[in-house]
Scaffold this motif. Structure first.
Motif, PDB file in Angstrom:
ATOM      1  N   GLN A 174      -3.905  15.568  -0.265  1.00 17.18           N
ATOM      2  CA  GLN A 174      -4.091  14.941   1.030  1.00 17.18           C
ATOM      3  C   GLN A 174      -4.442  15.964   2.102  1.00 17.18           C
ATOM      4  OE1 GLN A 174      -4.419  11.901   1.343  1.00 17.18           O
ATOM      5  NE2 GLN A 174      -4.378  11.524   3.536  1.00 17.18           N
ATOM      6  N   GLY A 175      -4.074  17.218   1.869  1.00 12.24           N
ATOM      7  CA  GLY A 175      -4.413  18.257   2.825  1.00 12.24           C
ATOM      8  C   GLY A 175      -5.911  18.480   2.948  1.00 12.24           C
ATOM      9  N   PHE A 176      -6.672  18.079   1.917  1.00 13.92           N
ATOM     10  CA  PHE A 176      -8.123  18.204   1.964  1.00 13.92           C
ATOM     11  C   PHE A 176      -8.785  16.964   2.565  1.00 13.92           C
ATOM     12  CE2 PHE A 176      -6.768  20.990  -1.454  1.00 13.92           C
ATOM     13  CZ  PHE A 176      -7.501  22.142  -1.213  1.00 13.92           C
ATOM     14  N   ALA A 177      -8.057  15.835   2.583  1.00 13.03           N
ATOM     15  CA  ALA A 177      -8.637  14.579   3.046  1.00 13.03           C
ATOM     16  C   ALA A 177      -8.288  14.261   4.498  1.00 13.03           C
ATOM     17  CB  ALA A 177      -8.167  13.435   2.141  1.00 13.03           C
ATOM     18  N   ALA A 178      -7.037  14.527   4.875  1.00 16.83           N
ATOM     19  CA  ALA A 178      -6.577  14.151   6.214  1.00 16.83           C
ATOM     20  C   ALA A 178      -7.390  14.763   7.347  1.00 16.83           C
ATOM     21  CB  ALA A 178      -5.097  14.512   6.369  1.00 16.83           C
ATOM     22  N   PRO A 179      -7.811  16.032   7.260  1.00 13.34           N
ATOM     23  CA  PRO A 179      -8.584  16.586   8.377  1.00 13.34           C
ATOM     24  C   PRO A 179      -9.883  15.858   8.655  1.00 13.34           C
ATOM     25  CG  PRO A 179      -7.728  18.340   7.000  1.00 13.34           C
ATOM     26  CD  PRO A 179      -7.496  17.062   6.261  1.00 13.34           C
ATOM     27  N   TRP A 180     -10.368  15.098   7.661  1.00 11.36           N
ATOM     28  CA  TRP A 180     -11.618  14.355   7.835  1.00 11.36           C
ATOM     29  C   TRP A 180     -11.363  12.887   8.148  1.00 11.36           C
ATOM     30  CZ3 TRP A 180     -15.447  17.686   8.168  1.00 11.36           C
ATOM     31  CH2 TRP A 180     -15.309  18.915   7.545  1.00 11.36           C
ATOM     32  N   GLY A 181     -10.125  12.526   8.417  1.00 10.87           N
ATOM     33  CA  GLY A 181      -9.820  11.157   8.808  1.00 10.87           C
ATOM     34  C   GLY A 181      -9.344  10.261   7.692  1.00 10.87           C
ATOM     35  N   CYS A 182      -9.218  10.775   6.467  1.00 16.28           N
ATOM     36  CA  CYS A 182      -8.725   9.973   5.344  1.00 16.28           C
ATOM     37  C   CYS A 182      -7.200   9.987   5.368  1.00 16.28           C
ATOM     38  CB  CYS A 182      -9.231  10.531   4.017  1.00 16.28           C
ATOM     39  SG  CYS A 182     -10.683   9.719   3.397  1.00 16.28           S
ATOM     40  N   MET A 183      -6.602   9.010   6.063  1.00 13.99           N
ATOM     41  CA  MET A 183      -5.153   9.031   6.254  1.00 13.99           C
ATOM     42  C   MET A 183      -4.464   7.758   5.762  1.00 13.99           C
ATOM     43  SD  MET A 183      -5.123  10.769  10.038  1.00 13.99           S
ATOM     44  CE  MET A 183      -3.329  10.951  10.073  1.00 13.99           C
ATOM     45  N   ALA A 184      -5.205   6.834   5.179  1.00  8.69           N
ATOM     46  CA  ALA A 184      -4.625   5.598   4.671  1.00  8.69           C
ATOM     47  C   ALA A 184      -5.378   5.197   3.406  1.00  8.69           C
ATOM     48  CB  ALA A 184      -4.710   4.488   5.721  1.00  8.69           C
ATOM     49  N   PRO A 185      -4.778   4.353   2.553  1.00  6.72           N
ATOM     50  CA  PRO A 185      -5.451   3.936   1.324  1.00  6.72           C
ATOM     51  C   PRO A 185      -6.849   3.370   1.570  1.00  6.72           C
ATOM     52  CG  PRO A 185      -3.155   3.297   1.230  1.00  6.72           C
ATOM     53  CD  PRO A 185      -3.381   3.851   2.610  1.00  6.72           C
ATOM     54  N   ALA A 186      -7.014   2.617   2.652  1.00  9.80           N
ATOM     55  CA  ALA A 186      -8.317   2.000   2.928  1.00  9.80           C
ATOM     56  C   ALA A 186      -9.420   3.047   3.066  1.00  9.80           C
ATOM     57  CB  ALA A 186      -8.244   1.152   4.192  1.00  9.80           C
ATOM     58  N   HIS A 187      -9.097   4.184   3.661  1.00  9.04           N
ATOM     59  CA  HIS A 187     -10.103   5.232   3.834  1.00  9.04           C
ATOM     60  C   HIS A 187     -10.601   5.752   2.492  1.00  9.04           C
ATOM     61  CE1 HIS A 187      -7.716   5.966   7.767  1.00  9.04           C
ATOM     62  NE2 HIS A 187      -8.701   5.113   7.991  1.00  9.04           N
ATOM     63  N   HIS A 188      -9.679   5.935   1.567  1.00  2.25           N
ATOM     64  CA  HIS A 188     -10.053   6.414   0.234  1.00  2.25           C
ATOM     65  C   HIS A 188     -10.864   5.353  -0.514  1.00  2.25           C
ATOM     66  CE1 HIS A 188      -7.523  10.026   0.419  1.00  2.25           C
ATOM     67  NE2 HIS A 188      -6.640   9.272   1.043  1.00  2.25           N
ATOM     68  N   PHE A 189     -10.414   4.099  -0.437  1.00  2.00           N
ATOM     69  CA  PHE A 189     -11.116   3.041  -1.148  1.00  2.00           C
ATOM     70  C   PHE A 189     -12.537   2.869  -0.631  1.00  2.00           C
ATOM     71  CE2 PHE A 189      -6.701   1.008  -1.755  1.00  2.00           C
ATOM     72  CZ  PHE A 189      -6.485   1.794  -2.873  1.00  2.00           C
ATOM     73  N   GLY A 190     -12.723   3.074   0.669  1.00  2.00           N
ATOM     74  CA  GLY A 190     -14.065   2.951   1.235  1.00  2.00           C
ATOM     75  C   GLY A 190     -15.036   3.916   0.586  1.00  2.00           C
ATOM     76  N   MET A 191     -14.575   5.133   0.313  1.00  2.00           N
ATOM     77  CA  MET A 191     -15.438   6.112  -0.338  1.00  2.00           C
ATOM     78  C   MET A 191     -15.704   5.744  -1.790  1.00  2.00           C
ATOM     79  SD  MET A 191     -14.483   9.834   1.220  1.00  2.00           S
ATOM     80  CE  MET A 191     -12.786   9.861   0.633  1.00  2.00           C
ATOM     81  N   PHE A 192     -14.674   5.222  -2.476  1.00  2.00           N
ATOM     82  CA  PHE A 192     -14.865   4.799  -3.865  1.00  2.00           C
ATOM     83  C   PHE A 192     -15.930   3.708  -3.947  1.00  2.00           C
ATOM     84  CE2 PHE A 192     -10.059   5.676  -4.554  1.00  2.00           C
ATOM     85  CZ  PHE A 192     -10.293   7.034  -4.502  1.00  2.00           C
ATOM     86  N   VAL A 193     -15.810   2.738  -3.030  1.00  2.00           N
ATOM     87  CA  VAL A 193     -16.733   1.601  -3.040  1.00  2.00           C
ATOM     88  C   VAL A 193     -18.145   2.055  -2.695  1.00  2.00           C
ATOM     89  CG1 VAL A 193     -17.317  -0.561  -1.883  1.00  2.00           C
ATOM     90  CG2 VAL A 193     -14.952  -0.091  -2.532  1.00  2.00           C
ATOM     91  N   ARG A 194     -18.300   2.956  -1.725  1.00  2.00           N
ATOM     92  CA  ARG A 194     -19.630   3.443  -1.357  1.00  2.00           C
ATOM     93  C   ARG A 194     -20.278   4.149  -2.542  1.00  2.00           C
ATOM     94  NH1 ARG A 194     -22.989   1.570   1.884  1.00  2.00           N
ATOM     95  NH2 ARG A 194     -21.588   1.697   3.701  1.00  2.00           N
ATOM     96  N   ARG A 195     -19.509   4.917  -3.292  1.00  2.00           N
ATOM     97  CA  ARG A 195     -20.031   5.592  -4.477  1.00  2.00           C
ATOM     98  C   ARG A 195     -20.472   4.575  -5.530  1.00  2.00           C
ATOM     99  NH1 ARG A 195     -22.825   9.443  -7.013  1.00  2.00           N
ATOM    100  NH2 ARG A 195     -22.114   9.741  -9.154  1.00  2.00           N
ATOM    101  N   TYR A 196     -19.659   3.520  -5.725  1.00  2.00           N
ATOM    102  CA  TYR A 196     -19.998   2.478  -6.686  1.00  2.00           C
ATOM    103  C   TYR A 196     -21.296   1.776  -6.286  1.00  2.00           C
ATOM    104  CZ  TYR A 196     -19.402  -1.580  -9.750  1.00  2.00           C
ATOM    105  OH  TYR A 196     -19.578  -2.550 -10.696  1.00  2.00           O
TER     106      TYR A 196
END
Length: 220
Positions: A142-164
Motif C-alpha cells: 500500500q505504500g506504493f499505491a497510497a501516494p497516487w491516491g489508491c486508498m480504498a478497494p474501489a481505487h484498485h478495482f478501477g485499475m483492474f477493470v481498465r486493464r481488462y
C-alpha cells in the motif's frame, strides 16, 4: 526444460470433504448486534442446517480482517475441542480459499467439522469501502499505491477493470449488464437489501465513483 504443471488435486482432497450446512443472519443497514453475535448466530444456523451441535465444531477458518478471533467463538459457541484453526488474507475475493483450507484440513484428518465464516457490520461499523487514514497505509504494497491516491478497494478495482477493458475490448455497458442481472435476481429475493430492478440506462447514468466504475457497479 518444459514446466511441469502439478494437478490441483494432487494432494487428494477430492471427495474427502463436503459442505453439510450453511447459515446466515439477515442482511441489514444496521444489525444492532456485535460482530461476535452475528458470527455466533450464523454459525449456529449452519450447525442446525447440518444437524450437529456447535460443540462438535473442531475447526475454524476465518479472514485476517475478521474481528472475531478463535478464543471468542470457542467461548460464545461452547466449542469443546478446537483442533485446527487458521486464517486467509483479503475478504470477499478469498471465499474460495477458506473453503479450500477447510477441505484440506478435513482430508488431512485435522478436524471433523470445520466452519468458514465472516461477520461484519460494514455500515453500522467500519465502512470497508472508505479510504483509509494515512496512519493505516504506511509500509507494504500500500505504500506504493497510497501516494497516487489508491486508498480504498474501489481505487484498485478501477485499475483492474481498465486493464481488462484494454485487453479484451469490454465496455462499461458490458459491466452494466452484470449489475442489471444481479439486481434482477435480487428482486426475487425477499432477503435482499435492494430489490428494485434497474436498467442499463440506470447503470450508465449513475454516479461515477472510480472511472470506469459507476456506483451501480459496486456491492453494498
Amino acid at each position: 526444460m518444459a514446466q511441469t504443471i502439478i494437478p490441483a488435486d494432487s494432494n487428494g482432497i477430492r471427495d474427502k470433504a463436503a459442505i453439510v450446512g450453511i447459515g446466515e443472519t439477515e442482511f441489514s443497514w444496521n444489525s444492532g448486534r456485535s460482530e461476535l453475535q452475528l458470527a455466533s448466530e450464523a454459525i449456529k444456523s449452519a450447525c442446525d442446517d447440518a444437524g450437529i451441535a456447535p460443540q462438535e465444531i473442531d475447526g475454524l477458518i476465518r479472514y485476517d480482517m475478521e474481528s472475531n478471533h478463535e478464543t471468542l467463538l470457542t467461548q460464545s459457541l461452547g466449542i469443546k475441542n478446537l483442533r485446527h484453526w487458521e486464517s486467509v488474507s483479503y475478504g470477499g475475493g478469498a471465499g474460495n480459499a477458506t473453503i479450500g483450507h477447510a477441505a484440506a484440513a478435513l482430508a488431512a484428518g485435522y478436524a471433523n467439522y470445520v466452519v468458514c465464516f465472516r461477520a461484519a457490520n460494514l455500515r453500522s461499523g467500519m465502512r470497508l469501502g472508505r479510504a483509509r487514514g494515512p496512519e493505516r497505509i504506511t509500509g507494504g504494497a500500500q505504500g506504493f499505491a497510497a501516494p497516487w491516491g489508491c486508498m480504498a478497494p474501489a481505487h484498485h478495482f478501477g485499475m483492474f477493470v481498465r486493464r481488462y477493458m484494454h485487453k479484451y475490448g469490454a465496455t462499461s455497458r458490458h459491466f452494466g449488464w452484470v449489475a442489471v442481472t444481479l439486481r434482477e435476481h435480487a428482486s426475487r429475493n425477499p432477503r435482499a437489501l435492494r430489490r428494485d430492478p434497474i436498467t442499463i440506462d440506470d447503470h450508465q447514468n449513475s454516479r461515477m465513483v472510480v472511472d470506469p466504475l459507476h456506483v451501480l457497479d459496486f456491492c453494498q
